[in-house]
Each structure stands twice: as C-alpha cells, then as structure tokens.
Design a protein around this motif. Structure first.
Motif, PDB file in Angstrom:
ATOM      1  N   ASN A   1       2.178   2.093  -3.214  1.00 45.06           N
ATOM      2  CA  ASN A   1       1.126   2.595  -4.092  1.00 45.06           C
ATOM      3  C   ASN A   1       0.473   3.855  -3.535  1.00 45.06           C
TER       4      ASN A   1
ATOM      5  N   LEU B   1      -7.279   0.685  -6.984  1.00 45.85           N
ATOM      6  CA  LEU B   1      -6.164   0.084  -6.257  1.00 45.85           C
ATOM      7  C   LEU B   1      -6.465  -1.387  -5.943  1.00 45.85           C
ATOM      8  N   ARG B   2      -7.693  -1.656  -5.581  1.00 43.42           N
ATOM      9  CA  ARG B   2      -8.076  -3.058  -5.342  1.00 43.42           C
ATOM     10  C   ARG B   2      -7.921  -3.876  -6.627  1.00 43.42           C
TER      11      ARG B   2
ATOM     12  N   TYR C   1      -0.668   4.749  -0.678  1.00 44.69           N
ATOM     13  CA  TYR C   1      -1.881   4.686   0.137  1.00 44.69           C
ATOM     14  C   TYR C   1      -1.470   4.464   1.579  1.00 44.69           C
ATOM     15  N   SER C   2      -2.020   5.244   2.500  1.00 47.40           N
ATOM     16  CA  SER C   2      -1.577   5.152   3.880  1.00 47.40           C
ATOM     17  C   SER C   2      -2.524   4.302   4.718  1.00 47.40           C
ATOM     18  N   PRO C   3      -2.095   3.082   5.073  1.00 43.81           N
ATOM     19  CA  PRO C   3      -2.961   2.250   5.916  1.00 43.81           C
ATOM     20  C   PRO C   3      -3.069   2.811   7.337  1.00 43.81           C
TER      21      PRO C   3
ATOM     22  N   LEU D   1      -9.215   0.264   5.733  1.00 42.55           N
ATOM     23  CA  LEU D   1      -9.230   0.302   4.255  1.00 42.55           C
ATOM     24  C   LEU D   1     -10.603   0.686   3.700  1.00 42.55           C
TER      25      LEU D   1
ATOM     26  N   ARG E   1      -8.480  -6.202   5.462  1.00 36.00           N
ATOM     27  CA  ARG E   1      -8.081  -5.258   6.505  1.00 36.00           C
ATOM     28  C   ARG E   1      -7.800  -6.003   7.801  1.00 36.00           C
TER      29      ARG E   1
ATOM     30  N   ASP F   1      -6.016   4.990   7.363  1.00 36.54           N
ATOM     31  CA  ASP F   1      -7.270   4.286   7.094  1.00 36.54           C
ATOM     32  C   ASP F   1      -7.077   2.788   7.342  1.00 36.54           C
TER      33      ASP F   1
ATOM     34  N   MET G   1     -10.460   3.020   0.392  1.00 32.07           N
ATOM     35  CA  MET G   1      -9.573   2.577  -0.691  1.00 32.07           C
ATOM     36  C   MET G   1     -10.271   2.629  -2.052  1.00 32.07           C
TER      37      MET G   1
ATOM     38  N   LEU H   1       0.839  -1.208   0.000  1.00 39.30           N
ATOM     39  CA  LEU H   1       0.000   0.000   0.000  1.00 39.30           C
ATOM     40  C   LEU H   1       0.868   1.248   0.000  1.00 39.30           C
TER      41      LEU H   1
END
Ligand SMILES: [Zn+2]
Length: 390
Positions: free
Chosen positions: A23, A40-41, A25-27, A33, A62, A30, A36, A20
């Motif tokens: 890519n 991206l999925r 995206y900050s887990p 998720l 998640r 969030d 999202m 993530l």
C-alpha cells in the motif's frame, strides 16, 4: 496476536510490513507508524481478515520499543478490533484472546531475535511462492482443511480447573527415578527413620498405574504448563473444541520438521538464542509459530511425510531469494497453535474417564499411609508373641 492475516485485495496472507509495502507505505521510514494516514488505517479494517476465523476490524499495531534502551522488542502486527469493546473473533478462533497473548508473546526479552526469525521464515515463504513450490491457494486450502478437521473431530469441553489441579497432584506423587524400587513390606517399618510419606506415595502410584497410562507422552501437569490450559478452559468451558488426539501424529511430524529447519533458520537470521533453541519448538512463542506454520505447510503438501517435508525444506532454502519480498507470508496460519495446551486438557479428560476415586490425592495417600502403618503394627504385634529379634 496474528503476525500475518489475509488481505482480500491482495488475495494473500501477509504480514503487516508486507501489507504496508503493497500500500505504498514505508514502515522503515516510520517504524512507529506515527505519520500513517487515516485512510490507510480505515482500509486495513475493510481489507484484512483474521487467518483463523475471518474476523474483520484489523488495527495496525506498531512494533514495541524497549523503555530501557529504545531497541525494538516487539514486531509490528495486526490486531482485531477491540476499539468498540467487542471481540470480533469467532469464539473458537485461535486468536480470540490476542490481547493477552500479545503481552506474553511480544514483550519477552528475546523478542528482537524473534522478529529476525519470523523475517527469515517470511523470506523462505516468499522464495517458495516465487519459485513455484507452493501457492497462496495451497495456504488457503490448508486453512480450510484445518477448520474442517476441527469441526469433524470436536468434543465438548467438560474439563474443569479442579480436574487439571487433581492431575497435577497426581503427577506430583511421581518422584524422579530412584534405585529403590522394592514395593512396601510391613518389615520396612522397622527401619530407623523409615519414610512413611514416600512409601505411601509410591504405593498410591503403584495402585493407580492406569491413571498415569492415560496421560499422553510428554504431557506434564505443572504450574508452568497449566497456565495456558487454564486460560483456554476459562474461554471455552462447555463449548465444542478440537479433540487433539486425531492430529497427534501430524503434530509430531510438524515438530520433527520444525526442529530440523530451526538450525538453518537461526543461521539465516544471524541470531544465536541458545536458551530458545534448546527448548521444545512449541515453547518458542512467535518464532515457534512461524516455524510450525511453515513446517505444517510443507507437510500438508507432502502427505504429512516428515522425510519428504524435510527434503522439501532443503530445496526451499536453496531457491533464489524473492526480489520484492511481497509474495506473502503464513505465520498466522499455524494450525497447531495452542496444540500442547489442548493436549494437556485432553489428557485430563482421559484421566477422568478411568478415575474411580475422585477424592483429593493427598487424602487418598494419607489413607494409604494409615493402612501401611496398620500393616506394620499388625506385623510387629505378631512378632512380640514370637521370637522378635528387634
Ligand atoms: Zn480470528
């Protein structure tokens, strides 16, 4: 269940958090998720493949939260597409039954400690890659090496659940060590309250020493240890599977190195799971997989020499921490996944190979009991004619 999987785009083994982050995206922002984007999925299903068999169709799962207190109890991870109902894994892939395993592995009460432990191992992997101790290429080579081993030393799985149960009955005749080690003699029957069941059990055991010798050291056929082997039998009955005996020395080395590394990793993870630590590394669930995967890699790179791999671990722990933490991870690459369960199954095969009487153990023990009682009866009858003191 794989915590890590291979990203074709990044050309490395990654855990979900790392993928993530790569890519953008900050887990952390969030963790569930929820926000999202669909793209991206969709990208994950194209980009990610299973470490065990190269299956595609990764779903992003998640981290689980406790219903009781809202604290995290499970780590975010990949799961390979059961959306359409089909299982994309190769039938012999270690992760073929990931759904069931996830339940077992991720929802245990010490799962939050485990997440910390797997992160600590990830940190070490990143240090090793950044510091040049090993590369993504080495990890990929180890994966291929194991697939080749598996293909080269395959056996047909002919063990049945009934045979496993028979082995459990066989081991149940073993009692704990007792100071009473004399073999049966007819005169013993005269003792008040003589335990005929115990005597018959011991006699059966003594006549079947070859069966017990066929069981590998540290293999136990108990209700708790048969659960996983029974699942594997259900999945793979009649299929070609790895003969674990060829990897036995390597597995012992992995356990040695993982046991050595464990103390350090717990310290770094700042967790104190005493119950976990006391058990065998192979019983630790996901944290065990992480340590076994790292230990396997160090051994693979050091000709399976445990002393050299232990020294390499000490050097690894002293390397500078990674600045990004995105170099990679290898927890999904534990080549000894399920190894203890395969050992149980394999020992059952060896027992079957030397077994001459396949009737239920209880029936055989009952026969011996009747035989011992008859021997006592004959002795007692002989005594009546002579000078019987009793
Ligand atoms: Zn797979």
């Amino acid at each position: 269940m794989p915590i890590t999987a291979y990203s074709n785009e990044a050309k490395r083994e990654l855990d979900l958090e790392q993928w993530l982050a790569l890519n953008a995206y900050s887990p952390q922002a969030d963790p569930q998720l929820l926000a999202m984007p669909d793209e991206l999925r969709a990208k994950a299903t194209r980009d990610i493949e299973c470490s065990g068999c190269r299956a595609r169709g990764a779903l992003l799962v998640r981290g689980a939260l406790s219903r009781a207190n809202g604290k995290p109890v499970g780590q975010a991870h990949f799961r390979f597409g059961t959306a359409g109902g089909a299982n994309p894994h190769h039938p012999l892939c270690d992760f073929v039954e990931e759904g069931k395993e996830r339940r077992n592995d991720y929802l245990a009460s010490f799962a939050s400690d485990r997440s910390a432990l797997t992160r600590a191992v990830r940190d070490l992997v990143c240090r090793g890659i950044q510091g040049g101790m090993f590369t993504q290429g080495d990890m990929r080579e180890m994966r291929l090496w194991f697939l080749e081993e598996r293909a080269r030393h395959a056996v047909t799985l002919d063990v049945t659940p009934a045979l496993l149960q028979w082995c459990a009955d066989m081991q149940a005749t073993e009692e704990g060590w007792s100071p009473d080690q004399l073999p049966f003699s007819p005169e013993h029957g005269r003792l008040p309250g003589f335990d005929w069941d115990r005597a018959a059990n011991r006699e059966w055991k003594s006549r079947n020493k070859h069966l017990f010798k066929a069981v590998q050291f540290r293999v136990h056929f108990r209700r708790s240890t048969l659960k996983r082997p029974l699942q594997l039998l259900e999945q793979h009955a009649g299929a070609t599977v790895l003969d674990p005996s060829v990897l036995r020395e390597k597995y012992e080395a992995v356990i040695l190195v993982a046991g050595f590394a464990a103390g350090y990793v717990f310290k770094v993870a700042a967790t104190k799971p005493p119950t976990l630590f006391r058990g065998h590394v192979s019983d630790w669930g996901a944290a065990g997989h992480a340590l076994l995967a790292l230990s396997s890699l160090l051994l693979y790179l050091n000709e399976w020499d445990a002393d050299r791999a232990g020294a390499a671990f000490a050097l690894l722990a002293g390397l500078a921490p990674s600045t990004s933490g995105l170099e990679g991870n290898l927890i999904g690459l534990n080549p000894f996944h399920d190894y203890p369960a395969w050992q149980v199954i394999n020992s059952a095969r060896h027992v079957a190979a030397v077994r001459t009487d396949a009737r239920p153990v209880v029936e055989q023990v009952d026969d011996i009991k009747a035989e011992l009682k008859a021997a006592y009866g004959a002795w007692a009858a002989g005594q009546q004619g002579g000078a019987d003191p009793g």
